[in-house]
Structure formats: structure tokens, C-alpha cells
Design a protein around this motif. Structure first.
Motif, PDB file in Angstrom:
ATOM      1  N   GLN A 232       0.831  -1.203   0.000  1.00  0.00           N
ATOM      2  CA  GLN A 232       0.000   0.000   0.000  1.00  0.00           C
ATOM      3  C   GLN A 232       0.869   1.259   0.000  1.00  0.00           C
ATOM      4  OE1 GLN A 232      -2.602   0.658   3.441  1.00  0.00           O
ATOM      5  NE2 GLN A 232      -4.330   0.759   2.025  1.00  0.00           N
ATOM      6  N   ASP A 233       1.947   1.240   0.789  1.00  0.00           N
ATOM      7  CA  ASP A 233       2.869   2.388   0.805  1.00  0.00           C
ATOM      8  C   ASP A 233       3.516   2.581  -0.559  1.00  0.00           C
ATOM      9  OD1 ASP A 233       2.298   2.932   3.422  1.00  0.00           O
ATOM     10  OD2 ASP A 233       4.018   1.836   4.228  1.00  0.00           O
ATOM     11  N   THR A 234       3.917   1.445  -1.170  1.00  0.00           N
ATOM     12  CA  THR A 234       4.529   1.528  -2.495  1.00  0.00           C
ATOM     13  C   THR A 234       3.532   2.067  -3.517  1.00  0.00           C
ATOM     14  OG1 THR A 234       5.972  -0.354  -1.988  1.00  0.00           O
ATOM     15  CG2 THR A 234       5.681   0.220  -4.313  1.00  0.00           C
ATOM     16  N   GLY A 235       2.310   1.533  -3.465  1.00  0.00           N
ATOM     17  CA  GLY A 235       1.275   2.001  -4.382  1.00  0.00           C
ATOM     18  C   GLY A 235       0.955   3.464  -4.179  1.00  0.00           C
ATOM     19  N   SER A 236       0.942   3.901  -2.924  1.00  0.00           N
ATOM     20  CA  SER A 236       0.663   5.304  -2.639  1.00  0.00           C
ATOM     21  C   SER A 236       1.758   6.205  -3.207  1.00  0.00           C
ATOM     22  CB  SER A 236       0.532   5.507  -1.129  1.00  0.00           C
ATOM     23  OG  SER A 236       0.255   6.849  -0.821  1.00  0.00           O
ATOM     24  N   SER A 237       3.009   5.760  -3.075  1.00  0.00           N
ATOM     25  CA  SER A 237       4.121   6.553  -3.612  1.00  0.00           C
ATOM     26  C   SER A 237       4.043   6.650  -5.124  1.00  0.00           C
ATOM     27  CB  SER A 237       5.457   5.922  -3.190  1.00  0.00           C
ATOM     28  OG  SER A 237       5.584   5.902  -1.781  1.00  0.00           O
ATOM     29  N   ILE A 238       3.725   5.505  -5.749  1.00  0.00           N
ATOM     30  CA  ILE A 238       3.607   5.511  -7.210  1.00  0.00           C
ATOM     31  C   ILE A 238       2.450   6.409  -7.651  1.00  0.00           C
ATOM     32  CG2 ILE A 238       3.064   4.088  -9.229  1.00  0.00           C
ATOM     33  CD1 ILE A 238       4.483   1.763  -7.792  1.00  0.00           C
ATOM     34  N   GLY A 239       1.293   6.230  -6.982  1.00  0.00           N
ATOM     35  CA  GLY A 239       0.112   6.998  -7.357  1.00  0.00           C
ATOM     36  C   GLY A 239       0.276   8.486  -7.145  1.00  0.00           C
ATOM     37  N   ASN A 240       0.954   8.878  -6.076  1.00  0.00           N
ATOM     38  CA  ASN A 240       1.141  10.305  -5.796  1.00  0.00           C
ATOM     39  C   ASN A 240       2.017  10.981  -6.842  1.00  0.00           C
ATOM     40  OD1 ASN A 240      -0.460  10.251  -3.511  1.00  0.00           O
ATOM     41  ND2 ASN A 240       1.250   9.767  -2.145  1.00  0.00           N
ATOM     42  N   GLY A 241       2.799  10.185  -7.564  1.00  0.00           N
ATOM     43  CA  GLY A 241       3.576  10.749  -8.669  1.00  0.00           C
ATOM     44  C   GLY A 241       2.878  10.587 -10.000  1.00  0.00           C
ATOM     45  N   LEU A 242       2.211   9.429 -10.169  1.00  0.00           N
ATOM     46  CA  LEU A 242       1.582   9.117 -11.447  1.00  0.00           C
ATOM     47  C   LEU A 242       0.380  10.008 -11.738  1.00  0.00           C
ATOM     48  CD1 LEU A 242       1.187   7.228 -13.926  1.00  0.00           C
ATOM     49  CD2 LEU A 242      -0.194   5.759 -12.437  1.00  0.00           C
TER      50      LEU A 242
END
Length: 556
Positions: A232-242
Motif C-alpha cells: 500500500q505504501d509503495t502504491g501510494s508513492s507511485i500513485g502520488n507521482g503518477l
């Protein structure tokens, strides 16, 4: 009598097909649910459930589905309100508790027993049960489940799955209290409680132990939760940039497309000067389709008829009578119109306006008329398409389409990761990118055509007779036909005034009796007649709870 009964049954079936069951469902919410499960020494479990429903309209009662897990059964199901027993009907695993009312809040108590619900092992006795599962179609806004032992249990242990995970606490007497709070519809929440084995002397003891397995389940769920949090943390980091990057790209592409279209339109704008009729680049019906609307009105059909007169394929003998001169046409839609008017409505050589009226009065001809008009409209659209007046940009389409699909895939990933805001914005941007695939800007030639004919319409509203007389007969006919077809309300105020002012000078040598109101009126009447005629025309589920058990709540 039998026919009438079958008609009523057929109408009822049609209603249920056209209007989904959910559209007829009672409007309610379940604000609170408390379930008290008292585990007895003989292995039975006495359950008391209190369901608080808030209804917003008429209702007849509530429902409770209880699907027992394999090897168990439900007995003595009853319903109460304020200790007054209510009528209950059972249909398989579904119980209907009758309590009618209108727009009120009620609390119904349900009582039942679960037989053979406890399994005894060497180191403990286990109650493993799904009080609801993914078949549940109702949201519980606040759910609490308590599981009590037959006597003081000093070594109570437990685990909760899905919605019940990390919601339980052991009370002083060994009772386990699961405070789940909000439980969404369509979710699971199995609970698993182990009490001291010596509290169940009458039960047959199975070989093996249970507490070690329970400890292993706790470790597994904890490890899965840790791994999920990391993903979830990884996905959040990706999403916050994507998401911001995709949004910025979409804005940049939109600005580029808008600016390019604006410049092309400005370049195509004709220079201010003398009044003129645009050169013939497309037929008048196709020009109207492109410059006005893709919905071809009866006025456009009337304009198409006058175009055939201008091209000398048809001779106008009077305001109401026409003669076919030449079947050889430039466009398919012209041939389709000739076939309708002269072959179907007329006698093959002559066509009068009353012929179309008589033809469309006969309901047997309505389907044929509509087919002909549809074919004519499709042929007009095909002519416009041949001119390629909209840009294609295949590389741009493939690129934004791929980005849109990637964002949809990202939305699925964010949904699995329970990152709902990122899922929403990813889905929204994906829809916008896919919509961009259909971006087809008008070409320079298309803008030129629109601008020239727009200028013509504006100029003809206050046209000087001297300028009008400088036009050739062919230009006058094209101008009149365009304005006739462009009249959206089919009242032809503009074309009628032109006719009154200029028809004698315009058409005296052309052999035309120009009456726009009459011409449009015959097609309005034909369309009205034929349109009015045309307008007259269970599953098996498997549960997601432990041992196939589970259930849910509802109302009726």
C-alpha cells in the motif's frame, strides 16, 4: 378467461424485466447490529441478534439469511419486537420477519439456535462461524458480535478474518467481543473462538490440538497485513507521482488541441468582402449535414428535392407536381430520394406532393418510407465522410488510448490496495484519456466550408437586391436550397421572405415554382405519420463464509 390470465402474467413478467428488483426494493439502512452468541456446554449456541432498521418509506418486514456451515443446522428461529413475537416465514435459508410500517426506525430481535457448532480438541473447544458473508446485500453501519463461554474460560483465544480482523478483545469472563464498526455489503467476517476444553464434558474429543493452528493463523494474517501495508505504501508513492503527472499531461494535450483548433479556425475565416455563394464542394444536403446538424430535418429533404431540380434531373411542372427527367445522379443519396418519391410514392415518371401524403397515410408503407429515409440519410453521411473533413491523428489516438488503459489498470491496482482516492482519480483520468482517442478536430477545409456558408446565411438576412441580382441562376438556386434546409424549425420565415422578394427574378428563367412552406410541409407531415407508427411498436450462489456458511440481511 385463460387468455386474459396469460396477458396479466405476461404484463407482470414484462414489468419485472424492464424494472430491476432493486428499483422496487424498500429504502432502508441498518444503523446498528448486535449479535450475542451464548455457547453452551452441549455444543449448541443460542444466538440473539438485534437489528435496528431505519426505513424511509413503506415496508412489510425484514429478512435474515442464515446459511449454516457444513455439519451444523439452525433451529427454533423466532422474531420479536419489544418481547412481542412476530410472524416468521422460512424459505430455505432465508427468513422473512413480518413487521409492516411506514417511514420509521425499528429494532427487531432474532433468536435461534445453532446445533453442532462446537468442535472439541485436546487443548480447547472451537466455535468457528460466519454470521455474514459476501452474499450480504446490506451495509451494517455499526456491528458488534460477542461470543460467551458456558462458564468462566481462563484460556480463551480467538482470531477474526477480513472485516473481523483485529477487532476482538477478551473480557474478564472469557467472552470475546468483536467490535467491527462499519461492515460494507458483500464482505466476509468469519470469527473463530477457542474456549477451555473442560467446559464441554459432553462433547466427543477429536484427536489433535487447535491452539497451535490458531496461533499459526494469527501469524499468517499479521504477515499478510504487514505485506499489504508495504504494498500500500509503495502504491501510494507511485500513485502520488503518477496521477499528477497524468493530469498535467492531459491539461497540456487539451491546451495544445484547443490552441491548434483555434488557429486553424481563424486561418479559415473568409476575408470581409462582397457577398458570394460558396463554390460547390459538396451537395447541399451534405453541406447542411456538415455545417448545421447530423440530424437531417424535413427541411433538408425539401432542399435535396430542389437540388435535383437545379441539376435538371427533375423538372418542376408546378408548385405541387414534378417530372423525372434523368435517373443518372452524382450521389447515391440523390438516387435514393428519387426512388422514394417517384418509384414508391409516384408512378415512376411523375410525382405530386399529394402522392407522398397518400403513400404515408397507409400504415403498410410506413416501414418502407422509414427505410428509404434512413438509407438517404446514411448516403448523405457517407458523402461527408468521403471528404475527410475531420483530422484522424492515429499516432495520437494510439498513444492516449494506451495511457488511458494503463490508468484503468492502475485504478484496479489502487482499488485492491484500498487506496480509494487514487483509484477514483486514476479512473477519472483514464476515462478522459480514452475520450481523447475520439478527438477529431475539423480540418482547414472543413472550417472554410463552415465559415463560407455561415457568412452566406448572415448576409442573406439583409441582402441588397443589387447584390442578389449579380448572382447566376445556379448560385441563386444553391443559396435558396441551403437556407431552406438550414431552417431548424421548418417554418421557413427567412426563405419565405426571400421567395416573396426575389423569386420572380431568381427563378423566372429557371422553370421553378418556389414554395418553401409547401415543400417542407409535405416532408414534415410524412415524417410525423411514419414516426408515430414506428413508436407504437435466477442464479445459484455459493457462500464465501467458512464451511459454505454465511448470510446477510435485507427488507421487503
Amino acid at each position: 378467461m385463460h387468455k386474459k390470465r396469460f396477458s396479466i402474467i405476461g404484463m407482470m413478467m414484462l414489468v419485472f424485466i424492464l424494472f430491476p428488483v432493486h428499483a422496487l426494493a424498500v429504502d432502508y439502512s441498518i444503523s446498528e447490529v448486535t449479535i450475542d452468541a451464548q455457547v453452551n456446554a452441549d455444543g449448541t449456541v443460542e444466538v440473539r441478534e438485534n437489528h435496528t432498521y431505519e426505513f424511509e418509506d413503506d415496508f412489510n418486514g425484514i429478512t435474515r439469511e442464515i446459511v449454516p456451515k457444513e455439519g451444523t443446522s439452525i433451529q427454533n428461529f423466532t422474531g420479536f419486537e419489544n418481547d412481542s413475537e412476530l410472524e416468521v416465514e422460512r424459505d430455505g435459508d432465508l427468513y422473512q420477519i413480518f413487521r409492516g410500517g411506514d417511514d420509521e426506525t425499528i429494532t427487531i430481535e432474532l433468536r435461534y439456535e445453532i446445533l453442532d457448532a462446537v468442535e472439541k480438541f485436546e487443548d480447547g473447544a472451537e466455535f468457528y462461524w460466519p454470521f455474514f458473508d459476501d452474499r450480504n446485500e446490506s451495509e451494517y453501519e455499526d456491528m458488534t458480535i460477542s461470543v460467551s463461554p458456558p462458564a468462566l474460560s481462563e484460556e480463551t483465544d480467538f482470531v477474526g478474518y477480513d472485516e473481523a480482523y483485529k477487532t476482538g478483545t477478551v473480557q474478564n469472563d472469557g467472552t470475546v467481543l468483536f467490535e467491527m464498526g462499519l461492515v460494507p455489503e458483500g464482505t466476509n467476517g468469519d470469527i473463530r473462538v477457542v474456549f477451555d476444553a473442560d467446559l464441554f464434558p459432553a462433547l466427543t474429543q477429536q484427536d489433535g490440538t487447535i491452539r497451535e493452528e490458531l496461533a499459526g493463523e494469527k501469524d499468517r494474517l499479521d504477515n499478510e497485513a504487514i505485506a499489504f501495508a508495504a504494498r500500500q505504501d509503495t502504491g501510494s508513492s507511485i500513485g502520488n507521482g503518477l496521477i499528477p503527472a497524468a493530469g498535467a499531461l492531459l491539461l497540456a494535450m487539451t491546451a495544445w488541441a484547443w490552441n491548434r483548433a483555434r488557429k486553424t479556425k481563424q486561418q479559415a475565416k473568409p476575408a470581409d468582402g462582397a457577398f458570394f455563394v460558396p463554390k460547390q464542394k459538396m451537395s447541399i444536403p451534405a453541406t447542411l449535414y456538415f455545417t448545421k446538424s447530423s440530424i437531417l430535418t424535413p427541411a433538408v429533404t425539401a432542399a435535396a428535392l430542389m437540388e435535383l431540380v437545379r441539376k435538371k434531373r427533375i423538372e418542376q411542372l408546378s408548385e405541387e407536381k414534378f417530372r423525372l427527367i434523368d435517373r443518372k445522379t452524382e450521389f447515391d443519396h440523390e438516387a435514393a430520394l428519387i426512388e422514394l418519391l417517384f418509384d414508391k410514392a409516384g408512378d415512376g415518371e411523375f410525382f405530386e406532393t399529394k402522392d407522398l401524403e397518400n403513400y404515408t397515410k397507409n400504415e403498410l408503407n410506413h416501414a418502407s418510407y422509414n427505410e428509404s429515409i434512413t438509407a438517404w440519410q446514411q448516403d448523405v453521411a457517407a458523402e461527408v465522410k468521403q471528404h475527410e473533413l475531420y483530422g484522424r491523428h492515429p499516432l495520437l489516438r494510439w498513444t492516449v488510448g494506451f495511457i488511458g488503459l494503463a490508468l484503468f489498470a492502475s485504478a484496479v491496482f489502487f482499488g485492491i490496495m484500498d487506496l480509494l482516492p487514487l483509484m477514483f482519480f486514476s479512473m477519472l483520468l483514464g476515462i478522459c484519456f480514452v475520450a481523447f482517442c475520439f478527438y477529431s478536430p475539423t480540418t482547414y477545409d472543413g472550417h472554410v466550408i463552415r465559415a463560407e456558408w455561415k457568412q452566406l446565411r448572415a448576409a442573406m438576412e439583409n441582402l441588397d437586391e443589387a447584390e442578389w441580382n449579380r448572382l447566376t441562376q445556379d448560385e441563386k438556386m444553391r443559396a435558396f436550397a441551403y437556407v431552406l434546409g438550414a431552417d431548424e424549425k421548418s417554418k421557413n420565415h427567412s426563405t419565405q421572405s426571400f421567395t416573396n422578394a426575389y423569386s420572380e427574378s431568381a427563378f423566372a428563367d429557371f422553370g421553378v415554382f418556389y414554395n418553401p412552406v409547401l415543400l417542407t410541409g409535405i416532408f414534415v407531415a410524412a415524417n410525423s405519420s411514419t414516426t408515430a407508427s414506428a413508436s407504437g411498436t435466477g442464479s445459484v450462489s455459493s457462500g464465501g463464509g467458512v464451511g459454505g456458511g454465511g448470510g446477510g440481511s435485507g427488507a421487503f
